[in-house]
Design a protein around this motif. Structure first.
Motif, PDB file in Angstrom:
ATOM      1  N   LYS A 150       0.826  -1.212   0.000  1.00  0.00           N
ATOM      2  CA  LYS A 150       0.000   0.000   0.000  1.00  0.00           C
ATOM      3  C   LYS A 150       0.857   1.257   0.000  1.00  0.00           C
ATOM      4  CE  LYS A 150      -4.158  -1.866   2.141  1.00  0.00           C
ATOM      5  NZ  LYS A 150      -5.117  -1.743   3.269  1.00  0.00           N
ATOM      6  N   GLN A 151       2.069   1.111   0.503  1.00  0.00           N
ATOM      7  CA  GLN A 151       2.960   2.269   0.546  1.00  0.00           C
ATOM      8  C   GLN A 151       3.496   2.629  -0.836  1.00  0.00           C
ATOM      9  OE1 GLN A 151       3.194  -0.245   2.829  1.00  0.00           O
ATOM     10  NE2 GLN A 151       2.267   0.950   4.472  1.00  0.00           N
ATOM     11  N   LYS A 152       3.318   1.705  -1.786  1.00  0.00           N
ATOM     12  CA  LYS A 152       3.858   1.939  -3.130  1.00  0.00           C
ATOM     13  C   LYS A 152       2.714   1.950  -4.144  1.00  0.00           C
ATOM     14  CE  LYS A 152       8.315  -0.193  -2.123  1.00  0.00           C
ATOM     15  NZ  LYS A 152       9.293  -1.227  -2.529  1.00  0.00           N
ATOM     16  N   GLY A 153       1.836   2.908  -4.039  1.00  0.00           N
ATOM     17  CA  GLY A 153       0.816   3.051  -5.060  1.00  0.00           C
ATOM     18  C   GLY A 153      -0.579   2.653  -4.631  1.00  0.00           C
ATOM     19  N   GLY A 154      -0.726   2.116  -3.427  1.00  0.00           N
ATOM     20  CA  GLY A 154      -2.065   1.836  -2.921  1.00  0.00           C
ATOM     21  C   GLY A 154      -2.670   0.530  -3.340  1.00  0.00           C
ATOM     22  N   GLY A 155      -1.933  -0.334  -4.039  1.00  0.00           N
ATOM     23  CA  GLY A 155      -2.477  -1.634  -4.392  1.00  0.00           C
ATOM     24  C   GLY A 155      -3.329  -1.600  -5.641  1.00  0.00           C
ATOM     25  N   TYR A 156      -3.738  -2.772  -6.086  1.00  0.00           N
ATOM     26  CA  TYR A 156      -4.511  -2.922  -7.319  1.00  0.00           C
ATOM     27  C   TYR A 156      -5.995  -2.663  -7.042  1.00  0.00           C
ATOM     28  CZ  TYR A 156      -5.888  -4.963 -11.793  1.00  0.00           C
ATOM     29  OH  TYR A 156      -6.390  -5.164 -13.049  1.00  0.00           O
ATOM     30  N   PRO A 157      -6.723  -2.015  -7.976  1.00  0.00           N
ATOM     31  CA  PRO A 157      -8.141  -1.637  -7.734  1.00  0.00           C
ATOM     32  C   PRO A 157      -9.110  -2.803  -7.907  1.00  0.00           C
ATOM     33  CG  PRO A 157      -7.465  -0.921  -9.909  1.00  0.00           C
ATOM     34  CD  PRO A 157      -6.225  -1.467  -9.253  1.00  0.00           C
ATOM     35  N   ILE A 158      -9.051  -3.773  -6.987  1.00  0.00           N
ATOM     36  CA  ILE A 158      -9.953  -4.916  -7.040  1.00  0.00           C
ATOM     37  C   ILE A 158     -11.383  -4.453  -6.748  1.00  0.00           C
ATOM     38  CG2 ILE A 158     -10.467  -7.153  -5.968  1.00  0.00           C
ATOM     39  CD1 ILE A 158      -7.500  -7.388  -5.361  1.00  0.00           C
ATOM     40  N   ASN A 159     -12.368  -5.175  -7.292  1.00  0.00           N
ATOM     41  CA  ASN A 159     -13.788  -4.870  -7.095  1.00  0.00           C
ATOM     42  C   ASN A 159     -14.155  -3.494  -7.642  1.00  0.00           C
ATOM     43  OD1 ASN A 159     -14.402  -7.306  -5.694  1.00  0.00           O
ATOM     44  ND2 ASN A 159     -13.496  -6.454  -3.833  1.00  0.00           N
ATOM     45  N   SER A 160     -13.558  -3.138  -8.779  1.00  0.00           N
ATOM     46  CA  SER A 160     -13.908  -1.885  -9.435  1.00  0.00           C
ATOM     47  C   SER A 160     -13.886  -2.101 -10.945  1.00  0.00           C
ATOM     48  CB  SER A 160     -12.915  -0.776  -9.048  1.00  0.00           C
ATOM     49  OG  SER A 160     -11.672  -0.963  -9.716  1.00  0.00           O
ATOM     50  N   CYS A 161     -14.374  -1.119 -11.697  1.00  0.00           N
ATOM     51  CA  CYS A 161     -14.376  -1.236 -13.156  1.00  0.00           C
ATOM     52  C   CYS A 161     -12.959  -1.196 -13.726  1.00  0.00           C
ATOM     53  CB  CYS A 161     -15.230  -0.129 -13.768  1.00  0.00           C
ATOM     54  SG  CYS A 161     -14.676   1.535 -13.367  1.00  0.00           S
ATOM     55  N   ASP A 163     -10.614  -3.080 -12.676  1.00  0.00           N
ATOM     56  CA  ASP A 163     -10.054  -4.430 -12.585  1.00  0.00           C
ATOM     57  C   ASP A 163     -10.372  -5.172 -13.884  1.00  0.00           C
ATOM     58  OD1 ASP A 163      -9.012  -6.845 -11.861  1.00  0.00           O
ATOM     59  OD2 ASP A 163     -10.572  -7.338 -10.403  1.00  0.00           O
ATOM     60  N   ASN A 164      -9.566  -4.892 -14.914  1.00  0.00           N
ATOM     61  CA  ASN A 164      -9.745  -5.529 -16.215  1.00  0.00           C
ATOM     62  C   ASN A 164      -8.397  -6.006 -16.732  1.00  0.00           C
ATOM     63  OD1 ASN A 164      -8.484  -3.187 -17.642  1.00  0.00           O
ATOM     64  ND2 ASN A 164     -10.370  -2.152 -16.983  1.00  0.00           N
ATOM     65  N   PHE A 165      -8.426  -6.794 -17.797  1.00  0.00           N
ATOM     66  CA  PHE A 165      -7.192  -7.410 -18.278  1.00  0.00           C
ATOM     67  C   PHE A 165      -6.204  -6.371 -18.804  1.00  0.00           C
ATOM     68  CE2 PHE A 165      -4.634  -9.865 -21.389  1.00  0.00           C
ATOM     69  CZ  PHE A 165      -4.079 -10.772 -20.497  1.00  0.00           C
ATOM     70  N   LYS A 166      -6.709  -5.306 -19.436  1.00  0.00           N
ATOM     71  CA  LYS A 166      -5.812  -4.272 -19.946  1.00  0.00           C
ATOM     72  C   LYS A 166      -5.051  -3.606 -18.805  1.00  0.00           C
ATOM     73  CE  LYS A 166      -5.658  -0.144 -22.858  1.00  0.00           C
ATOM     74  NZ  LYS A 166      -4.718   0.545 -21.972  1.00  0.00           N
ATOM     75  N   ASN A 167      -5.749  -3.304 -17.728  1.00  0.00           N
ATOM     76  CA  ASN A 167      -5.098  -2.691 -16.574  1.00  0.00           C
ATOM     77  C   ASN A 167      -4.101  -3.663 -15.944  1.00  0.00           C
ATOM     78  OD1 ASN A 167      -4.556  -0.662 -14.788  1.00  0.00           O
ATOM     79  ND2 ASN A 167      -6.395  -0.947 -13.544  1.00  0.00           N
ATOM     80  N   PHE A 168      -4.469  -4.940 -15.930  1.00  0.00           N
ATOM     81  CA  PHE A 168      -3.560  -5.966 -15.416  1.00  0.00           C
ATOM     82  C   PHE A 168      -2.259  -5.988 -16.222  1.00  0.00           C
ATOM     83  CE2 PHE A 168      -2.026 -10.388 -15.305  1.00  0.00           C
ATOM     84  CZ  PHE A 168      -1.963 -10.612 -13.941  1.00  0.00           C
ATOM     85  N   GLN A 169      -2.387  -5.902 -17.544  1.00  0.00           N
ATOM     86  CA  GLN A 169      -1.200  -5.881 -18.408  1.00  0.00           C
ATOM     87  C   GLN A 169      -0.423  -4.575 -18.247  1.00  0.00           C
ATOM     88  OE1 GLN A 169      -3.121  -6.790 -22.261  1.00  0.00           O
ATOM     89  NE2 GLN A 169      -1.714  -8.530 -22.390  1.00  0.00           N
ATOM     90  N   ASP A 170      -1.146  -3.455 -18.237  1.00  0.00           N
ATOM     91  CA  ASP A 170      -0.464  -2.156 -18.148  1.00  0.00           C
ATOM     92  C   ASP A 170       0.309  -2.008 -16.842  1.00  0.00           C
ATOM     93  OD1 ASP A 170      -1.535  -1.523 -20.587  1.00  0.00           O
ATOM     94  OD2 ASP A 170      -3.169  -0.276 -19.789  1.00  0.00           O
ATOM     95  N   ASN A 171      -0.180  -2.631 -15.770  1.00  0.00           N
ATOM     96  CA  ASN A 171       0.520  -2.578 -14.488  1.00  0.00           C
ATOM     97  C   ASN A 171       1.671  -3.577 -14.414  1.00  0.00           C
ATOM     98  OD1 ASN A 171      -0.831  -0.819 -12.147  1.00  0.00           O
ATOM     99  ND2 ASN A 171      -2.422  -1.463 -13.572  1.00  0.00           N
TER     100      ASN A 171
END
Length: 372
Positions: A150-161, A163-171
């Motif tokens: 959480k100290q490095k960017g706040g974590g991945y936005p699970i349970n939100s719009c 949370d998609n494959f493109k965002n998974f790849q971009d991250n």
């Protein structure tokens, strides 16, 4: 993408490997493994809640462990373990067998050894399908996952719009699937320990240690809540609970001694288990599988008939408390002793003591099972 696809990928890999073991090696587990993928999670956990309700009697009798894979890989910086205290010991054993993909250390050494960091926690999550298993039928559960700090960017936005494959790849989360492979190995080793060990690998001493920790937190919460509501001289009486925990810990030590004796006899006999020893092992397995199931109040906790687990479950209303800087504090274990905490939150001191006494009564009943 992450929720639930990362976990589904691990689940399919486990099914593939175990199927190969069955067909090519003629392997048969000592205990049944069930693979389940739930629907309706965003609708008040409709899928898992319906299954638990439909097969409640079976789960209370025969289901003794649940492994959650909801959002297995949402980053690679931290390994998070959310496990029932009964499973702490076997989980630590497994983590010492698997190597971290970015170092020459085991997962346990890399994440915990020599670091001032609490090993494991057990916080029930309202978004996880494990919740009905924990709160309604008291099945010991565990979640193992990798995530970003959480100290490095706040974590991945699970349970939100987002949370998609493109965002998974971009991250750039686990592009070569190294952490998916490692997590698959961890879950596989853990599952094999649970289904293959002749003696169910539950740790009663660790369980008591966890309850002691949570009861201390409850005691502090009660002090603070009484002061906030000006409850006068009222004080929760933990004496009976502490006495019961001492007795249960003694049983845990007897269990450890039996495991050592059993191992010595079987090893000395070239792997052959004498009939009388088998009967003793079956007896221990039957009783130890009931340790947490015995903490079910069939009428539910305070005004909550669905929540039957008196030890693990979420407090109905989380009190929002802030520090001097206006930051939200998460300083209490709000997912333990739910009935007691609900009563304390509403200032109902009599019911708070009554709910605590109910926990003690059920623990005493559990202890009696081992005396038979």
């Amino acid at each position: 993408s992450i929720m639930p696809n990362s976990g589904t990928a691990v689940l399919i890999e486990l099914m593939t490997v175990l199927s190969l073991m069955v067909h090519k090696l003629k392997w048969r587990p000592l205990r049944t493994i069930q693979f389940v993928s739930f629907d309706g999670g965003d609708y008040n956990l409709a899928g898992s809640s319906f299954l638990v309700r439909q097969r409640e009697r079976e789960f209370r009798r025969h289901c003794y462990a649940y492994i959650d894979l909801s959002d297995s890989i949402s980053g690679i910086e931290e390994l998070e373990i959310n496990a029932d205290p009964l499973l702490w010991s076997v989980t630590e054993e497994v983590l010492k067998q698997v190597e971290d993909p970015t170092s020459n250390q085991t997962l346990f050494d890399y994440n915990w050894n020599g670091k001032n960091k609490k090993k494991f926690q057990y916080k029930t999550n309202q978004n996880k399908n494990s919740l009905p298993f924990i709160e309604h039928v008291a099945v010991p559960s565990i979640e193992i996952k990798f995530k970003n700090s959480k100290q490095k960017g706040g974590g991945y936005p699970i349970n939100s719009c987002s949370d998609n494959f493109k965002n998974f790849q971009d991250n750039n989360i686990d592009p070569d699937m190294k952490y998916h492979k490692v997590l698959s190995e961890v879950i596989m080793r853990l599952a094999l320990q649970l289904v293959q060990k002749p003696i169910i690998p539950f740790d009663i001493v660790g369980f008591v240690s966890g309850i002691n920790e949570y009861s201390k937190d409850l005691k502090q919460y009660s002090f603070d809540r009484i002061n906030e509501l000006k409850g006068g001289d009222f004080k929760l009486d933990f004496n009976r609970l502490e006495t019961s925990l001492i007795k249960l810990k003694s049983i845990g030590r007897e269990h450890i001694a039996f495991i050592e004796t059993w191992s010595d006899i079987v090893n000395a006999g070239s792997g052959i288990e004498p009939n009388l020893l088998s009967v003793n092992r079956w007896d221990w397995n039957a009783k130890i599988s009931l340790v947490e199931k015995s903490l079910l109040a069939m009428s539910g906790t305070l005004d909550r008939p669905w929540n039957r687990n008196v030890l693990f479950g979420r407090q109905l209303k989380f009190p929002l408390r802030f520090d001097d800087n206006g930051e939200l504090k998460d300083s209490y274990q709000y997912t333990t002793f739910p009935g007691v905490r609900d009563a304390l939150e509403r200032g109902d001191w009599a019911n708070a003591q009554s709910q605590l006494d109910m926990v003690t009564d059920l623990l005493d009943q559990c202890i009696k099972y081992f005396m038979i």
